[in-house]
Motif scaffolding. Structure first.
Motif, short mmCIF file in Angstrom:
data_model
loop_
_atom_site.label_atom_id
_atom_site.label_comp_id
_atom_site.label_asym_id
_atom_site.label_seq_id
_atom_site.Cartn_x
_atom_site.Cartn_y
_atom_site.Cartn_z
N MET A 31 39.21 48.65 23.59
CA MET A 31 37.78 48.42 23.65
C MET A 31 37.35 47.27 22.89
O MET A 31 36.34 46.51 23.07
CB MET A 31 37.05 49.78 23.32
N GLU A 32 38.01 47.22 21.60
CA GLU A 32 37.42 46.34 20.51
C GLU A 32 38.07 44.85 20.60
O GLU A 32 37.60 43.84 20.34
CB GLU A 32 37.88 46.79 19.12
N HIS A 33 39.09 44.82 21.54
CA HIS A 33 39.86 43.84 21.93
C HIS A 33 40.13 43.40 23.29
O HIS A 33 41.19 43.63 23.72
CB HIS A 33 41.00 43.51 21.22
N PRO A 34 39.17 43.70 24.18
CA PRO A 34 39.26 43.82 25.63
C PRO A 34 39.98 42.78 26.34
O PRO A 34 40.70 42.97 27.34
CB PRO A 34 37.97 44.06 26.16
N ALA A 35 40.02 41.53 25.79
CA ALA A 35 40.74 40.64 26.44
C ALA A 35 41.91 40.02 25.73
O ALA A 35 42.61 39.00 26.12
CB ALA A 35 39.95 39.34 26.42
N GLN A 80 40.63 42.04 32.99
CA GLN A 80 41.68 42.65 33.96
C GLN A 80 42.88 42.21 33.69
O GLN A 80 43.99 42.60 33.89
CB GLN A 80 40.99 42.82 35.60
N ARG A 81 42.95 40.64 33.87
CA ARG A 81 44.04 39.99 33.52
C ARG A 81 44.79 40.25 32.34
O ARG A 81 46.05 40.65 32.31
CB ARG A 81 43.65 38.40 33.59
N ALA A 82 44.04 40.34 31.09
CA ALA A 82 44.73 40.77 30.03
C ALA A 82 45.16 42.38 30.07
O ALA A 82 46.61 42.35 29.62
CB ALA A 82 43.72 40.69 28.89
N ASN A 83 44.50 43.18 30.75
CA ASN A 83 44.90 44.60 30.64
C ASN A 83 46.32 44.57 31.61
O ASN A 83 47.16 45.39 31.18
CB ASN A 83 43.86 45.32 31.32
N ASP A 122 51.78 32.24 34.42
CA ASP A 122 50.40 32.04 35.22
C ASP A 122 50.31 32.86 36.18
O ASP A 122 49.36 32.66 37.15
CB ASP A 122 50.25 30.48 35.57
N TYR A 123 51.12 33.79 36.62
CA TYR A 123 51.33 34.48 37.66
C TYR A 123 49.90 35.58 37.82
O TYR A 123 49.33 35.51 39.14
CB TYR A 123 52.42 35.61 38.01
N LEU A 124 49.17 35.71 36.76
CA LEU A 124 47.85 36.36 37.08
C LEU A 124 46.47 35.49 36.90
O LEU A 124 45.69 36.00 36.93
CB LEU A 124 47.80 37.62 35.95
N HIS A 125 46.97 33.97 37.17
CA HIS A 125 45.76 33.22 37.52
C HIS A 125 45.97 32.53 38.75
O HIS A 125 45.35 31.28 38.77
CB HIS A 125 45.90 32.09 36.22
N TYR A 126 46.88 32.95 39.50
CA TYR A 126 46.92 32.51 41.04
C TYR A 126 45.67 32.52 41.76
O TYR A 126 45.04 33.49 41.73
CB TYR A 126 48.12 33.14 41.79
#
Length: 292
Positions: free
Chosen positions: A165-169, A266-269, A239-243
Motif C-alpha cells: 500500500m505504501e509502494h503501490p507501483a 496493476q502492471r507492477a502488481n 516489456d510484456y506487461l506494456h504490450y
C-alpha cells in the motif's frame, strides 16, 4: 478454484491495463474459426451489454462447444479515457488462473521423471528458501499443488500489505515475496487441512526454476508453443506487461461509480509474482489452453 469449463469470460473491473500507443501486438488475430451463427450468441451479447450498463468498463468472452464450435464477442471499452472499444484480440490478465499453467508444468516435469510429487520440497528448493519455510522437510510438492501444505499466505501478512500500500507501483522481488513468511508459524500441520494459498505456487515456480533453469521459458516452450497459444505471454520479455493490446485496469476505490485508471499499479502488481500470477492472453487462447 476456477472450474475447468471450456468457456472463458474475462471481466474488466479492477484488473486491466494498456500502453498508450495505438498499435497491435505481433500477428494478433483470432486464430480459430468463429461461428457467427453460434446458437447462444445473442444471449451472450445481451449478458455482456447488461453488465457494461451497470458500470463495468468492458467485457470480452470466448466460448467453445463440441456442437457449435467457437464463438467470441466483446462489449464496452478497453480504455475508457480514449473510448477504445474492447476487442476479442485484446490481452487480459489471467491473475490466479495462472496457477493452472504452473500446475501443468509441474505435472509435465513429473511425467518426465524430473520431480517426485511426494518428495519433500526441501529436496528441490534452493538453500536460501529452505530456511524460510518451516516444515520444508515434511511438506511435499503435491501439498503445494493441492494447497494442503499449511504454509502461511504472503498476501495477507500485515507487513506485506502495508508495504504494498505504501509502494503501490513498486515491483517486488521473489525473494521479498517469499521472505514475507520467514519466521511465521504454519497454518496447520502439513497434509492435515486444505487452505488456498498463493505462497504454494510462488514456491512451485522457484522449484521449477531450480529444475529447468527458467520456469517461464519452460512454460512457453512446453505449453504455449505446443498448444499454438500465439497470444499468450508470461515473462517472455521485460516489456510484456506494456504490450499495446493489454487492456487498461480500473478500480472504483471510492464506490462513486467513477473507476480510476490504475494501470501502472496493476502492471507492477502482476510483475511481482511468479507461479501464482503473471500470464496475459486473449480469451480464445485461454480456452485453447483448457481444451489442450
Amino acid at each position: 478454484m476456477k472450474r475447468i469449463l471450456l468457456t472463458w469470460v474475462t471481466v474488466i473491473l479492477n484488473i486491466i491495463t494498456l500502453n498508450a500507443q495505438n498499435k497491435t501486438i505481433h500477428n494478433c488475430r483470432i486464430v480459430v474459426p468463429i461461428n457467427n451463427n453460434y446458437a447462444k450468441s445473442d444471449s451472450l451479447h445481451d449478458i455482456m451489454k447488461r453488465y457494461v450498463k451497470t458500470g463495468l468498463p468492458g467485457i470480452v468472452m470466448a466460448v467453445y462447444s463440441e456442437k457449435d464450435g467457437w464463438w467470441a464477442g466483446a462489449e464496452g471499452y478497453a480504455n475508457i479515457e480514449r473510448k477504445r472499444p474492447m476487442e476479442n484480440c485484446d490481452l487480459q490478465y489471467l491473475q490466479s488462473v495462472s496457477k493452472t499453467y504452473m500446475a501443468v508444468a509441474i505435472m509435465q516435469l513429473k511425467e518426465a521423471g524430473k520431480i517426485n510429487l511426494d518428495a519433500p520440497i526441501k529436496k528441490y528448493l534452493p538453500a536460501k528458501y529452505t530456511g524460510i519455510v518451516k516444515n520444508a522437510a515434511a511438506i511435499t510438492v503435491r501439498m503445494l499443488l493441492n494447497h494442503t501444505s499449511g504454509i502461511p499466505e504472503y498476501s495477507t501478512d500485515p507487513g506485506f500489505v502495508a508495504y504494498v500500500m505504501e509502494h503501490p507501483a513498486h515491483k517486488l522481488t521473489t525473494e521479498f515475496v517469499i521472505g514475507t513468511i520467514k519466521g511465521k508459524e504454519p497454518m496447520f500441520a502439513p497434509g492435515s487441512k486444505h487452505v488456498y494459498c498463493n505462497t504454494n505456487y510462488e514456491l512451485l515456480a522457484v522449484i521449477a526454476d531450480a529444475i529447468t533453469g527458467d520456469h517461464a521459458a519452460y512454460i512457453a516452450k512446453h505449453i504455449f508453443e505446443k498448444l499454438g497459444l500465439r497470444n499468450t505471454f508470461y515473462r517472455n520479455d521485460p516489456d510484456y506487461l506494456h504490450y499495446p493490446n493489454l487492456t487498461d485496469s480500473y478500480w472504483d476505490v471510492l464506490n462513486t461509480g467513477k473507476p480510476a485508471n490504475i494501470s501502472a499499479i496493476q502492471r507492477a502488481n502482476v510483475a511481482s509474482y511468479i507461479g501464482d500470477d503473471g500470464i496475459v492472453c486473449t480469451p480464445v487462447d485461454a480456452v485453447k489452453f483448457l481444451k489442450g
